[in-house]
Design a protein around this motif. Structure first.
Motif, PDB file in Angstrom:
ATOM      1  N   ALA A 155       0.748  -1.195   0.064  1.00 15.79           N
ATOM      2  CA  ALA A 155      -0.012   0.027  -0.128  1.00 15.79           C
ATOM      3  C   ALA A 155       0.774   1.459  -0.104  1.00 15.79           C
ATOM      4  O   ALA A 155       1.966   1.240   0.570  1.00 15.79           O
ATOM      5  CB  ALA A 155      -0.878   0.031   1.283  1.00 15.79           C
ATOM      6  N   ASP A 156       0.375   2.170  -0.790  1.00 23.09           N
ATOM      7  CA  ASP A 156       0.935   3.526  -0.711  1.00 23.09           C
ATOM      8  C   ASP A 156       0.656   4.610   0.433  1.00 23.09           C
ATOM      9  O   ASP A 156       1.319   5.331   1.190  1.00 23.09           O
ATOM     10  CB  ASP A 156       0.908   4.153  -2.024  1.00 23.09           C
ATOM     11  N   LEU A 157      -0.508   4.315   0.775  1.00 24.06           N
ATOM     12  CA  LEU A 157      -1.245   5.145   1.714  1.00 24.06           C
ATOM     13  C   LEU A 157      -1.912   4.220   2.605  1.00 24.06           C
ATOM     14  O   LEU A 157      -2.810   3.387   2.283  1.00 24.06           O
ATOM     15  CB  LEU A 157      -2.216   6.110   1.462  1.00 24.06           C
ATOM     16  N   ILE A 158      -1.770   4.206   4.113  1.00 24.11           N
ATOM     17  CA  ILE A 158      -2.552   3.371   4.969  1.00 24.11           C
ATOM     18  C   ILE A 158      -3.391   4.294   5.636  1.00 24.11           C
ATOM     19  O   ILE A 158      -2.776   5.373   6.481  1.00 24.11           O
ATOM     20  CB  ILE A 158      -1.503   2.702   6.188  1.00 24.11           C
ATOM     21  N   VAL A 159      -4.834   4.139   5.728  1.00 25.77           N
ATOM     22  CA  VAL A 159      -5.524   5.084   6.268  1.00 25.77           C
ATOM     23  C   VAL A 159      -6.192   4.082   7.642  1.00 25.77           C
ATOM     24  O   VAL A 159      -6.976   2.860   7.460  1.00 25.77           O
ATOM     25  CB  VAL A 159      -6.612   5.339   5.549  1.00 25.77           C
ATOM     26  N   VAL A 160      -5.948   4.785   8.785  1.00 22.84           N
ATOM     27  CA  VAL A 160      -6.446   3.986  10.022  1.00 22.84           C
ATOM     28  C   VAL A 160      -7.743   4.677  10.317  1.00 22.84           C
ATOM     29  O   VAL A 160      -7.686   5.963  10.736  1.00 22.84           O
ATOM     30  CB  VAL A 160      -5.255   4.367  11.221  1.00 22.84           C
TER      31      VAL A 160
END
Length: 263
Positions: A63-68
């Motif tokens: 993943a390039d962006l991990i959104v928590v």
């Protein structure tokens, strides 16, 4: 860009569905995780093209962006379960966790690499699934290019405002909590319409169209609400009498108090 959303609940799921409906990221470039298959099934029903899994560690790979997007009291435990896999030279982390500051997020993300992560705090509201959200974004350690990419992503989902972290609480109150405050007025107006003699469905249609008309006036005229209010009030008129009654009951004060309490 490939995105992994850790937590497929109401907000995480809404972001996933809204992003999949946009044109910037292919739906199969979106992965959503959840603790239960029941939650993931809701995502698949909304858009079967979105990838789903209960394995957070597998989901963050690539993943390039991990959104928590988990509950505040779960954030530290959840992040700890996969942070050792993150490569901050190429992966950024965004949090939609209410009240989670950059300082705390940075501490949670420390995986001993010595590389500071690019971080975002993102506060949308639930209309994100329809592409009608107000979204506030604050950034730390992100390049201008990466910030522009994240802003562009959320611009597809409504209107985005880049702010300093200090303004995130105010943004939460005004737009994230604020969508419930707006619906609270609509609910009261619909029930008021029933008290005036309309049935529930009629009152709902009338109030919704009235609200849409009010928003259209502001959009097309570029005016503030008070300007449009002045156009429909005359001394001794019915509109002014109604406004006076609302003011006597503390309408403005109630709104201000709600915004202040929800920061």
């Amino acid at each position: 860009m490939k995105i992994t959303i850790i937590g497929g609940g109401n907000m995480g799921g809404a972001i996933a569905v809204g992003t999949a409906a946009g044109g910037r990221i292919a739906p199969d470039g979106i992965t959503v995780t959840a603790k239960t298959e029941k939650t993931l099934e809701k995502i698949r029903c909304a858009d079967a093209r979105i990838r789903t899994t209960t394995d957070n560690r597998e989901a963050v790979r690539g993943a390039d962006l991990i959104v928590v997007a988990v509950k505040p009291w779960l954030a530290e435990e959840v992040i700890a379960s996969f942070r050792d896999l993150l490569d901050y030279r190429r992966q950024a982390v965004a949090s939609v966790v209410a009240g989670l500051s950059f300082d705390r997020l940075d501490a949670m993300l420390d995986n001993g690499s010595g590389i500071p992560p690019a971080m975002f705090r993102i506060i949308p509201n639930t209309a994100v699934s329809l592409g009608e959200s107000v979204t506030f974004i604050a950034a730390r350690g992100a390049s201008e290019a990466l910030l522009a990419e994240v802003v562009s992503l959320f611009d597809e989902l409504g209107r985005t405002f880049v702010v300093e972290e200090a303004m995130m609480a105010a943004g939460t109150s005004l737009a994230s909590c604020g969508i419930a405050f707006a619906l609270k007025y609509l609910d009261a107006a619909i029930r008021g319409g029933q008290a005036l003699g309309f049935d529930e469905k009629e009152a709902r249609r009338i109030v919704m169209q009235t609200m849409q008309g009010a928003l259209s006036l502001l959009e097309r005229n570029g005016t503030m609400p008070r300007t449009e209010i002045d156009k429909v009030t005359t001394p001794g008129g019915l509109t002014l009498k109604g406004l006076d009654a609302m003011n006597e009951k503390g309408f403005d004060e109630a709104v201000f108090a709600g915004l202040d309490r929800s920061r």
